[in-house]
Design a protein around this motif. Structure first.
Motif, PDB file in Angstrom:
ATOM      1  N   TYR A  33      10.625 -50.119 -87.323  1.00  0.00           N
ATOM      2  CA  TYR A  33      10.259 -50.440 -85.943  1.00  0.00           C
ATOM      3  C   TYR A  33       8.778 -50.160 -85.693  1.00  0.00           C
ATOM      4  N   ALA A  34       8.235 -49.129 -86.331  1.00  0.00           N
ATOM      5  CA  ALA A  34       6.802 -48.847 -86.190  1.00  0.00           C
ATOM      6  C   ALA A  34       5.975 -50.025 -86.687  1.00  0.00           C
ATOM      7  N   ALA A  35       6.393 -50.630 -87.798  1.00  0.00           N
ATOM      8  CA  ALA A  35       5.662 -51.778 -88.332  1.00  0.00           C
ATOM      9  C   ALA A  35       5.726 -52.961 -87.381  1.00  0.00           C
ATOM     10  N   ALA A  36       6.853 -53.114 -86.662  1.00  0.00           N
ATOM     11  CA  ALA A  36       7.016 -54.248 -85.756  1.00  0.00           C
ATOM     12  C   ALA A  36       6.424 -54.003 -84.385  1.00  0.00           C
ATOM     13  N   SER A  37       6.280 -52.734 -83.990  1.00  0.00           N
ATOM     14  CA  SER A  37       5.840 -52.419 -82.630  1.00  0.00           C
ATOM     15  C   SER A  37       4.444 -51.814 -82.552  1.00  0.00           C
ATOM     16  N   GLY A  38       3.970 -51.231 -83.658  1.00  0.00           N
ATOM     17  CA  GLY A  38       2.695 -50.521 -83.634  1.00  0.00           C
ATOM     18  C   GLY A  38       2.802 -49.070 -83.216  1.00  0.00           C
ATOM     19  N   ASP A  39       3.998 -48.614 -82.802  1.00  0.00           N
ATOM     20  CA  ASP A  39       4.185 -47.235 -82.364  1.00  0.00           C
ATOM     21  C   ASP A  39       4.471 -46.371 -83.583  1.00  0.00           C
ATOM     22  N   ARG A  40       3.409 -45.755 -84.112  1.00  0.00           N
ATOM     23  CA  ARG A  40       3.536 -44.950 -85.330  1.00  0.00           C
ATOM     24  C   ARG A  40       3.453 -43.452 -85.031  1.00  0.00           C
TER      25      ARG A  40
END
Length: 285
Positions: A187-194
């Motif tokens: 999900y981080a890769a898809a949303s940018g929220d790392r």
């Protein structure tokens, strides 16, 4: 209220560096009194990125973007706002309490939406101070979507302050989800929220969690995707979720929803149906 405009969405590498610096700023920091509004007059929807987002959240392909996807488009502006010197709180460690989305009409996948982001004045909470980040999305100068993200900055708090909470529904499970340990990274890769709490066991433990936890906005998206597959997601609606107990990864969870007239109540529970991770309510407009 000052306004900052962009020709393109801010880049995540620079934003995360600023976020770390903002978190480490000195304790006696005094912010500017005036709030800041951020505007992106035109944003392109990358179709490959959109496909990856659908894959990780479960939304069906179609002519419109998923109703949670504009939050992803606005997220770089959220980071830029929270890492700006005018922002009064340290961004890392802020707790996401709830999220409310109002969709006036579906956003076509080939639209070039304009985005505006700003924060609201703070208000007391039993566990600290809460405030909202408001995102607005316009297509052809018409407001079509808005998002209210409620965040908590932990302090001593005000014990008698009002805490706005949804009423817990009592819902039977109609789906079981097996969530893998790499879900946070996908999900981080898809949303940018790392945020490190979502990525690995070791990075989550540095912030006090026993292992990595799922993103709250992933859980909201996955819930709405499940409601969509059941045929209960209208074109125009307001949907609020409250994030309760962290959802540790990997895990098996139960999802339940129930439609009554124009209202859909839903919730996400642990495998034993004893712990509530997310509760939500959708109201057709």
């Amino acid at each position: 209220m000052p306004t900052r405009r962009y020709d393109d969405s801010p880049k995540f590498g620079a934003l995360y560096a600023r976020t770390v610096r903002a978190t480490l700023r000195r304790a006696d920091y005094e912010p500017d009194e005036d709030g800041l509004t951020l505007e992106l007059p035109r944003s392109a929807i990358d179709q490959n990125h959109l496909t990856a987002y659908r894959d990780v959240t479960g939304f069906q392909a179609g002519p419109a973007v998923p109703p949670t996807y504009p939050h992803v488009l606005a997220f770089p502006l959220h980071l830029d706002l929270m890492s700006d010197p005018s922002f009064p709180y340290k961004p890392m460690g802020i707790v996401h309490l709830s999220n409310t989305i109002t969709q006036k009409q579906p956003i076509p996948i080939h639209a070039e939406p304009a985005i505006r982001v700003h924060s609201t004045p703070e208000r007391p909470h039993p566990k600290g101070t809460v405030f909202d980040i408001i995102s607005e999305v316009f297509v052809d100068h018409e407001l079509v979507w808005s998002d209210l993200t409620t965040l908590l900055s932990r302090t001593a708090g005000t014990p008698n302050a009002h805490a706005d909470l949804l009423t817990d529904p009592v819902l039977p499970a109609d789906a079981w989800w097996d969530l893998r340990g790499n879900l946070g990274r996908r999900y981080a890769a898809a949303s940018g929220d790392r945020n490190p709490i979502h990525l690995f066991k070791l990075t989550a433990q540095a912030f006090g969690f026993p292992r990595q936890i799922a993103h709250g906005m992933w859980a909201k998206a996955a819930a709405l995707a499940s409601i969509q597959r059941a045929g209960h997601l209208p074109d125009a609606f307001t949907v609020r979720v409250d994030f309760r107990k962290p959802l540790l990864l990997p895990s098996r969870v139960q999802f339940g929803h129930q439609q009554t007239g124009k209202t859909v109540d839903f919730a996400l529970y642990d495998e034993s149906h004893e712990v509530t991770h997310l509760i939500g309510q959708l109201q057709e407009n």
